[in-house]
Design a protein around this motif. Sequence first.
Motif, PDB file in Angstrom:
ATOM      1  N   LYS A  95       0.787  -1.381  -0.023  1.00  0.00           N
ATOM      2  CA  LYS A  95       0.017  -0.020   0.086  1.00  0.00           C
ATOM      3  C   LYS A  95       0.827   1.121   0.055  1.00  0.00           C
ATOM      4  CE  LYS A  95      -3.823   2.224   2.576  1.00  0.00           C
ATOM      5  NZ  LYS A  95      -4.838   2.255   1.580  1.00  0.00           N
ATOM      6  N   LEU A  96       2.163   1.135   0.693  1.00  0.00           N
ATOM      7  CA  LEU A  96       2.960   2.360   0.650  1.00  0.00           C
ATOM      8  C   LEU A  96       3.725   2.433  -0.506  1.00  0.00           C
ATOM      9  CD1 LEU A  96       3.477   2.304   4.606  1.00  0.00           C
ATOM     10  CD2 LEU A  96       1.675   3.831   3.287  1.00  0.00           C
TER      11      LEU A  96
ATOM     12  N   GLY B 166      -1.253  -2.081  -5.178  1.00  0.00           N
ATOM     13  CA  GLY B 166      -0.309  -1.235  -4.444  1.00  0.00           C
ATOM     14  C   GLY B 166      -0.022   0.097  -5.246  1.00  0.00           C
ATOM     15  N   ARG B 167       0.904   0.807  -4.693  1.00  0.00           N
ATOM     16  CA  ARG B 167       1.716   1.906  -4.681  1.00  0.00           C
ATOM     17  C   ARG B 167       2.942   1.473  -5.800  1.00  0.00           C
ATOM     18  NH1 ARG B 167       4.945   5.706  -5.553  1.00  0.00           N
ATOM     19  NH2 ARG B 167       6.659   4.720  -4.626  1.00  0.00           N
TER      20      ARG B 167
ATOM     21  N   GLN C 242      -4.680   1.557  -8.039  1.00  0.00           N
ATOM     22  CA  GLN C 242      -5.325   1.725  -6.772  1.00  0.00           C
ATOM     23  C   GLN C 242      -5.011   3.270  -6.421  1.00  0.00           C
ATOM     24  OE1 GLN C 242      -3.963  -1.911  -4.833  1.00  0.00           O
ATOM     25  NE2 GLN C 242      -5.945  -2.485  -4.473  1.00  0.00           N
TER      26      GLN C 242
ATOM     27  N   GLU D 121      -3.523   4.707  -3.979  1.00  0.00           N
ATOM     28  CA  GLU D 121      -2.188   4.907  -3.329  1.00  0.00           C
ATOM     29  C   GLU D 121      -1.222   5.662  -4.201  1.00  0.00           C
ATOM     30  OE1 GLU D 121      -4.398   1.953  -1.044  1.00  0.00           O
ATOM     31  OE2 GLU D 121      -3.588   1.857  -3.166  1.00  0.00           O
ATOM     32  N   ASN D 122      -1.701   5.548  -5.596  1.00  0.00           N
ATOM     33  CA  ASN D 122      -0.925   6.205  -6.694  1.00  0.00           C
ATOM     34  C   ASN D 122      -1.508   7.456  -6.965  1.00  0.00           C
ATOM     35  OD1 ASN D 122       0.794   3.711  -7.540  1.00  0.00           O
ATOM     36  ND2 ASN D 122      -1.378   2.920  -7.273  1.00  0.00           N
TER      37      ASN D 122
ATOM     38  N   ASP E  35     -11.471   3.105  -4.562  1.00  0.00           N
ATOM     39  CA  ASP E  35     -11.211   2.850  -3.240  1.00  0.00           C
ATOM     40  C   ASP E  35     -11.483   1.817  -2.715  1.00  0.00           C
ATOM     41  OD1 ASP E  35     -10.174   3.065  -0.529  1.00  0.00           O
ATOM     42  OD2 ASP E  35     -10.928   5.118  -0.120  1.00  0.00           O
TER      43      ASP E  35
END
Length: 337
Positions: free
Chosen positions: A184-185, A222-223, A243, A245-246, A266
Amino acid sequence: MEYKLTRKENFLRLMSGEMPEYIPNFDMMGWMKNCSLQLGESRILDNGNRYDEFGVEYTSSSSAPGNPVMPTPGKFLLEDIRDWEKVVRTPELPQDIDWEALAKKDLKDLDRHSDPHLMEVGGYFQLLMGFMGFTNGLCAMYEEPEAVYDLFSYLSEYHLKKEKLYLHYYKPDVWYILEDNATKLNPFISPELNRELIIPFQRKQAELALDAGCKVLMHDCGRCEDFIEDWLSFGVSGWDPAQIENDLPGIKAKYGRRLAVIGGWDFQGPPSWPETPEEEILEAARVYVDTLAPGGAFAWEAHVMGREGDEEATRKDALLQQFYEDYAKPWYRNHGG
């Protein structure tokens, strides 16, 4: 409301960098039709777990019942990457298969005129994590990159053999490269390591597909925006689930129609929770579409998520899909692109 283009024609227009007639509704599960031939160790166990063709056991969880996608805890195939040649075996492809008949059977439920056909053969990062688990797998990539590269080369030969058969007999419209290698990060690995160990083999898959007239779609959760430049370098023209996170607005501004953002919903926050009031879900959907639709290069992929049998999730997801039909799909007609 009548449209000139079928879902297939409209989606392929999007993947070609052109302006679609209407916002596509990406249907991964409906459009993805892979070969049903069971190879190697492939089988479903009585407890719902499954073995893949290499002998890795996968299990499901209460949040994803009937969908065994994570390696069964504690059951890993490979402990030391330097031993991969002793442990990992790719199955033999049968020589006596009537591939034309098999493809016809596998595609019988797909409307080839109306819907695009997606197909894939497997990845590299995720397979390594399946063989070794994340701790040992990530350590192997950083400590023994040459051994990892050799393993991926071996797997690539097998993947490419299957891909050639699938491209010839199944004739998919879109070649799907699945490689979840980010959290996610941040990505699990650096762009440099991804470029060294994974990109060469993704490139080979993409080149085969492009030569066969397919579009190439990248799946990466994810990112993972750090990898976009490399994807574009070998012909990727769409990315899901893209997603949040980007920096999706920034990505759209930078790449325009060179890269279709498919998703951008989301999936982890309140807009996808069954307990969220429906008016909040629908308002989130309006903001979602209004943010990502302008200029094209966007496909809808939004759902309310719930456990199997969750009636509230089913009801609210139906409302969300109706919102797509009423508001999102005709957005370009109503807002001028």
